[in-house]
Design a protein around this motif. Sequence first.
Motif, short mmCIF file in Angstrom:
data_model
loop_
_atom_site.label_atom_id
_atom_site.label_comp_id
_atom_site.label_asym_id
_atom_site.label_seq_id
_atom_site.Cartn_x
_atom_site.Cartn_y
_atom_site.Cartn_z
N VAL A 113 0.81 -1.40 -0.07
CA VAL A 113 -0.02 -0.02 0.00
C VAL A 113 0.82 1.33 0.03
CG1 VAL A 113 -1.95 1.18 0.99
CG2 VAL A 113 -1.80 -1.38 1.21
N VAL A 114 1.52 1.56 1.13
CA VAL A 114 2.23 2.82 1.34
C VAL A 114 3.52 2.51 2.15
CG1 VAL A 114 0.28 4.46 1.09
CG2 VAL A 114 0.90 3.54 3.23
N GLN A 115 4.51 3.27 1.56
CA GLN A 115 5.76 2.96 2.15
C GLN A 115 5.95 4.05 3.65
OE1 GLN A 115 8.82 4.15 -0.57
NE2 GLN A 115 9.55 2.15 -0.79
N PHE A 116 4.83 4.97 3.62
CA PHE A 116 4.89 5.89 5.04
C PHE A 116 4.16 4.99 6.33
CE2 PHE A 116 2.49 7.73 1.58
CZ PHE A 116 1.21 7.88 2.12
N ASP A 117 4.43 3.80 6.31
CA ASP A 117 3.60 3.17 7.40
C ASP A 117 4.50 3.19 8.84
OD1 ASP A 117 2.13 0.55 8.39
OD2 ASP A 117 4.03 0.23 8.83
N VAL A 118 3.43 3.41 9.79
CA VAL A 118 4.04 3.62 11.13
C VAL A 118 3.60 2.35 12.11
CG1 VAL A 118 3.47 5.99 11.24
CG2 VAL A 118 1.60 4.46 12.01
N LEU A 119 2.98 1.24 11.52
CA LEU A 119 2.67 0.26 12.24
C LEU A 119 3.84 -0.81 12.61
CD1 LEU A 119 -0.67 -1.04 10.38
CD2 LEU A 119 -0.37 0.43 12.57
N ARG A 120 4.78 -0.88 11.65
CA ARG A 120 5.92 -1.68 11.90
C ARG A 120 6.67 -1.06 13.47
NH1 ARG A 120 9.37 -0.56 7.79
NH2 ARG A 120 8.05 1.28 7.41
N ALA A 121 6.96 0.45 13.17
CA ALA A 121 7.75 0.98 14.27
C ALA A 121 6.83 1.03 15.41
CB ALA A 121 7.91 2.43 13.69
N TYR A 122 5.44 1.08 15.44
CA TYR A 122 4.74 0.77 16.68
C TYR A 122 4.82 -0.49 17.34
CZ TYR A 122 2.36 5.36 15.90
OH TYR A 122 2.10 6.92 15.80
N ALA A 123 4.95 -1.41 16.62
CA ALA A 123 5.05 -2.94 16.88
C ALA A 123 6.50 -2.94 17.80
CB ALA A 123 4.72 -3.91 15.71
N VAL A 124 7.24 -2.66 17.10
CA VAL A 124 8.75 -2.76 17.60
C VAL A 124 8.79 -1.82 19.11
CG1 VAL A 124 11.17 -2.31 17.53
CG2 VAL A 124 9.85 -3.31 15.68
N THR A 125 8.05 -0.45 18.83
CA THR A 125 8.23 0.45 20.04
C THR A 125 7.20 -0.33 21.24
OG1 THR A 125 8.34 2.15 18.75
CG2 THR A 125 7.86 2.56 20.81
N GLY A 126 6.14 -0.72 20.96
CA GLY A 126 5.17 -1.24 22.04
C GLY A 126 5.76 -2.48 22.58
N LEU A 127 6.50 -3.44 21.87
CA LEU A 127 7.27 -4.56 22.50
C LEU A 127 8.19 -4.06 23.43
CD1 LEU A 127 7.37 -7.55 22.53
CD2 LEU A 127 9.37 -7.35 20.80
N ILE A 128 9.12 -3.03 23.09
CA ILE A 128 10.16 -2.68 24.01
C ILE A 128 9.39 -2.16 25.49
CG2 ILE A 128 11.74 -0.67 24.42
CD1 ILE A 128 12.32 -1.04 21.27
N VAL A 129 8.16 -1.18 25.07
CA VAL A 129 7.60 -0.39 26.10
C VAL A 129 6.65 -1.50 26.96
CG1 VAL A 129 5.58 1.28 26.56
CG2 VAL A 129 7.35 1.74 25.16
N ALA A 130 6.19 -2.53 26.48
CA ALA A 130 5.49 -3.43 27.30
C ALA A 130 6.39 -3.90 28.35
CB ALA A 130 4.97 -4.63 26.39
N PHE A 131 7.53 -4.23 28.24
CA PHE A 131 8.48 -4.76 29.15
C PHE A 131 8.82 -3.60 30.06
CE2 PHE A 131 8.91 -8.33 26.21
CZ PHE A 131 8.97 -9.22 27.06
N LEU A 132 9.13 -2.42 29.41
CA LEU A 132 9.43 -1.19 30.62
C LEU A 132 8.29 -0.93 31.31
CD1 LEU A 132 11.11 1.52 27.95
CD2 LEU A 132 12.26 0.11 29.85
N LEU A 133 7.09 -1.18 31.04
CA LEU A 133 6.02 -0.93 31.89
C LEU A 133 5.97 -1.90 33.20
CD1 LEU A 133 2.76 -0.49 29.75
CD2 LEU A 133 4.29 1.18 31.15
N LEU A 134 6.99 -2.91 33.35
CA LEU A 134 7.17 -3.76 34.38
C LEU A 134 8.18 -2.99 35.44
CD1 LEU A 134 7.93 -7.39 32.65
CD2 LEU A 134 5.59 -6.57 34.01
N THR A 135 8.62 -1.92 35.18
CA THR A 135 9.78 -1.25 35.95
C THR A 135 8.82 -0.20 36.90
OG1 THR A 135 9.89 0.28 34.38
CG2 THR A 135 11.57 -1.62 34.19
N SER A 136 9.47 0.63 37.61
CA SER A 136 8.79 1.40 38.73
C SER A 136 8.61 2.69 37.67
CB SER A 136 9.73 1.73 39.83
OG SER A 136 10.79 2.46 39.41
N GLU A 137 7.55 3.63 38.22
CA GLU A 137 7.15 4.71 37.77
C GLU A 137 8.49 5.81 37.71
OE1 GLU A 137 3.68 6.34 39.50
OE2 GLU A 137 2.55 4.87 38.84
N ARG A 138 9.20 5.73 38.68
CA ARG A 138 10.33 6.52 38.62
C ARG A 138 11.29 5.82 37.54
NH1 ARG A 138 13.21 9.24 42.58
NH2 ARG A 138 11.60 8.58 44.36
#
Length: 393
Positions: A113-138
């Motif tokens: 469809v289009v090269q200016f896709d954000v879903l690939r980057a959101y998938a990788v970022t989401g995976l990283i952040v999913a584990f970061l949410l296990l840490t403390s708020e600080r």
Amino acid sequence: MTATSTVPSSESPRIEALDVLRGIAILGTLASNIWIFAAFIGSSGDPVTPEPITVAAAWLPNGKFLGLLTIMFGIGIEIQRQAARRAGRSWPGTYPIRAGLLFLDGLLNYVFVVQFDVLRAYAVTGLIVAFLLLTSERVQWWVIGIMIPLHLSMLVMKGTVLPSGPTKQTISMPSDGSLSGAQPSSYWDDVVGNLTHIGAGFSFGSEFFTIILMGVGLFLLGANLYRLGIFEPRRRILRRWLMVAGFAIGVPLDAFFAFVAPADSGGALARYGAAPIVAIGILAAVAEFYQQRRPGRIGRNLAAVGKMALSCYLLQNILGLIFQKNSASLPLFAEMDGLLGTLGLFAIISVALVAFARLWSRRFRRGPFELIWDWCYRALTRRRESAPAARPA
């Protein structure tokens, strides 16, 4: 205090402002990308609209709604984490499978469809952040404080070190308000080209890399703002300060980088640096607006798009691509005023998305792509639960 210590034990009520904000983000990204789909509008005619107005119209949505969509993804991950906690499930649990499916969606969107896709980057970022949410708020706030300056530093370096010429992969807003110099190509030539040069879509100089760096900070920011209660009545002061930051600071910075700063780094700093600050103001303003009122007709239409955000995001790209590949052969579009034609195309696709979302939602609880995504997720996890599965976004 840990990231899970403030999660309520009961089921959280649905926040209508969230669906409205998702709808705003989806249609806002269309407003930013519409300039590419409308590449051949006004390519050979005399413009009626003065160029400064055209440039301003292209600048207005640029980056703001990408930033808002990025923040909303972070909020979505936090909602999923809290839902898992209430249900007694471990986190991140099966979220990596969700991220993998989202990455596959983005890869197919990028190739076909289009090269200016954000879903690939959101998938990788989401995976990283999913584990970061296990840490403390600080720890999470420390990560936000580190990633945002790192992201801005990389924008400056990319603008001053890497080649600066715009490409199909990185362009989002034309510098002169049009893409009249673009040449038509066949759909299958583009697909073959995307496959042949697929590595460029994951390179250091691509938007993929930029969104990941920006996204880690904004995802965590969205998750923590949601946890702080930005949608709750008691957080009015927080919302007002965020509106001040977004509109009194973000908008002037965005305009400065876009129109005054050197083009090599200014354009990137506007789209990926200042515009996300404006997005925070938009988030706070919408959250404040719906504190004392229910969504009206406009709000319900936006919410309909927001409830099937993945489908509407993919469909707007498909509709835009269909127009792009057929408009070059029609003299009517080439001779039309560029701005008026582009705004007309945006209005037509937006109305089509709203109408489709409203009609589809009368019979189905999820959008068409959400249904496919949910079926794949359940097949991979062998999950059969009575409660609705979490949204892919």
